[in-house]
Every structure is written in C-alpha cells, then in structure tokens.
Design a protein around this motif. Structure first.
Motif, PDB file in Angstrom:
ATOM      1  N   VAL A   6       4.188   2.906  -7.365  1.00  0.00           N
ATOM      2  CA  VAL A   6       3.023   3.780  -7.258  1.00  0.00           C
ATOM      3  C   VAL A   6       2.977   4.644  -8.515  1.00  0.00           C
ATOM      4  O   VAL A   6       3.882   5.449  -8.750  1.00  0.00           O
ATOM      5  N   GLU A   8       0.992   7.465 -10.191  1.00  0.00           N
ATOM      6  CA  GLU A   8       0.031   8.522  -9.823  1.00  0.00           C
ATOM      7  C   GLU A   8       0.525   9.848 -10.371  1.00  0.00           C
ATOM      8  O   GLU A   8       1.675  10.228 -10.118  1.00  0.00           O
ATOM      9  N   LEU A  50       0.407  -0.073  -7.449  1.00  0.00           N
ATOM     10  CA  LEU A  50      -0.749   0.763  -7.139  1.00  0.00           C
ATOM     11  C   LEU A  50      -0.834   1.784  -8.259  1.00  0.00           C
ATOM     12  O   LEU A  50       0.144   2.482  -8.534  1.00  0.00           O
ATOM     13  N   SER A  51      -1.995   1.885  -8.916  1.00  0.00           N
ATOM     14  CA  SER A  51      -2.087   2.803 -10.042  1.00  0.00           C
ATOM     15  C   SER A  51      -3.387   3.584 -10.031  1.00  0.00           C
ATOM     16  O   SER A  51      -4.467   3.021  -9.860  1.00  0.00           O
ATOM     17  N   ILE A  79      -3.318  -3.008  -8.206  1.00  0.00           N
ATOM     18  CA  ILE A  79      -4.422  -2.401  -7.465  1.00  0.00           C
ATOM     19  C   ILE A  79      -4.717  -1.030  -8.062  1.00  0.00           C
ATOM     20  O   ILE A  79      -3.830  -0.179  -8.142  1.00  0.00           O
ATOM     21  N   MET A  81      -6.446   2.659  -7.939  1.00  0.00           N
ATOM     22  CA  MET A  81      -6.904   3.699  -7.028  1.00  0.00           C
ATOM     23  C   MET A  81      -7.679   4.699  -7.888  1.00  0.00           C
ATOM     24  O   MET A  81      -7.125   5.246  -8.835  1.00  0.00           O
ATOM     25  N   MET A 107      -5.736   1.135   2.526  1.00  0.00           N
ATOM     26  CA  MET A 107      -4.677   0.917   1.545  1.00  0.00           C
ATOM     27  C   MET A 107      -3.742  -0.205   2.000  1.00  0.00           C
ATOM     28  O   MET A 107      -3.450  -1.124   1.242  1.00  0.00           O
ATOM     29  N   THR A 110      -5.432  -3.651   1.830  1.00  0.00           N
ATOM     30  CA  THR A 110      -5.541  -4.147   0.454  1.00  0.00           C
ATOM     31  C   THR A 110      -4.190  -4.647  -0.053  1.00  0.00           C
ATOM     32  O   THR A 110      -4.099  -5.695  -0.692  1.00  0.00           O
ATOM     33  N   ILE A 111      -3.142  -3.918   0.258  1.00  0.00           N
ATOM     34  CA  ILE A 111      -1.790  -4.337  -0.135  1.00  0.00           C
ATOM     35  C   ILE A 111      -1.436  -5.652   0.554  1.00  0.00           C
ATOM     36  O   ILE A 111      -0.951  -6.590  -0.089  1.00  0.00           O
ATOM     37  N   CYS A 154      -6.237   9.477  -0.040  1.00  0.00           N
ATOM     38  CA  CYS A 154      -6.654   9.244  -1.428  1.00  0.00           C
ATOM     39  C   CYS A 154      -7.742  10.235  -1.821  1.00  0.00           C
ATOM     40  O   CYS A 154      -8.863  10.109  -1.381  1.00  0.00           O
TER      41      CYS A 154
END
Length: 156
Positions: A6, A8, A50-51, A79, A81, A107, A110-111, A154
């Motif tokens: 992840v 973020e 996830l980015s 993916i 975000m 989320m 999608t994963i 999110c």
C-alpha cells in the motif's frame, strides 16, 4: 500468504487500509511515498500494489511507470486509488482503479478480481490463498469488523 503493498502518503489512510487488509488475512506492507514504494516493490515483490496518485517524492503515476519498466515488477497487478486524478490514472491502463471515497467492499472486490486473474509471467497461476477474499474467510474473521469499516475509508 498474499502480500499487498500500500503506497499512500496520508498516514491515517495508509494505516486503515493496512489494518483492513491484515484483518482479511493478507500480509500488508505500507510505504509513505512513491520513492519508498518503488524500493519496497522491487525488494519484496508483492502480489499486488495499491497506490495513491498524489504523493510527494514520486507520485503514483511515476511509480506505475517505474515499476512497469522493471522486469521483476512489470506484471504485478497495480490498482490506483485517487480522488481527483482518475482521468490520468485511466490513461495509464493500470489493472484497477478505486475512486476515493470508496467502501471496504469495493476495495476488497477490486483486489479479489485482480488476484484471481492469471499473471503474465505464469498463465497457470490462480489465487490459491483461500483466506484472501472476504467471501472465503472463516466465519469468525468474516464477522469481525475493523474499527474503521463503519465509514468509507478512502478519502483525500
């Protein structure tokens, strides 16, 4: 165990996503900016990334370009975000997109979709972790709510 990176820069957001993923049986690794994310992706070769798009150091679009050009990370599902740069993200043809705000179910869905796809490097590969998708979790884990799951996680 399925490993998800992840990337973020918002500490609260990153910690919430990591907690949600860990509560669902994933190994979750966090990076506070794009540069750290690139280093971790190359060093640890996660199963999925996830980015966020808007970040210091290197933004998500730059991270995506670097990782797609690196042989070890080129086929890792990626993916985005984002709350405001969806058009830019769509132009790059990533594997998935999450519009902020989004729900935990969105989320995880999608994963799960990305992890069930065969990979380019191994067309026979299918997701083998029974505990990685919410529908496959054992009853106690499925009924356990993250303290953050009540609200959408999110946001920008």
């Amino acid at each position: 165990m399925t490993k998800i990176l992840v990337i973020e820069d918002n500490n609260l957001m990153r910690e919430m996503v990591l907690e949600i993923l860990e509560s669902r049986g994933f190994e979750a690794v966090g990076a506070e900016n794009g540069q750290v994310g690139i280093q971790l992706a190359i060093a640890q070769i996660p199963d999925l990334i996830l980015s966020d798009v808007r970040m210091p150091e290197q933004n998500g679009l730059q991270v995506f370009a670097v990782l797609r050009s690196h042989p070890a990370t080129a086929s890792i599902p990626f993916i985005f975000m984002t709350a405001s740069d969806m058009q830019k993200a769509l132009e790059l043809k990533a594997d998935g997109y999450l519009q902020k705000p989004c729900s935990v179910a969105e989320m995880l869905g999608t994963i799960a979709t990305q992890l069930e796809k065969p990979t380019a490097s191994n067309p026979q590969h299918q997701k083998v972790q029974d505990n990685s998708a919410p529908s496959n979790l054992g009853l106690p884990a499925r009924n356990r709510k993250s303290r953050f799951e009540i609200a959408s996680f999110c946001w920008q």
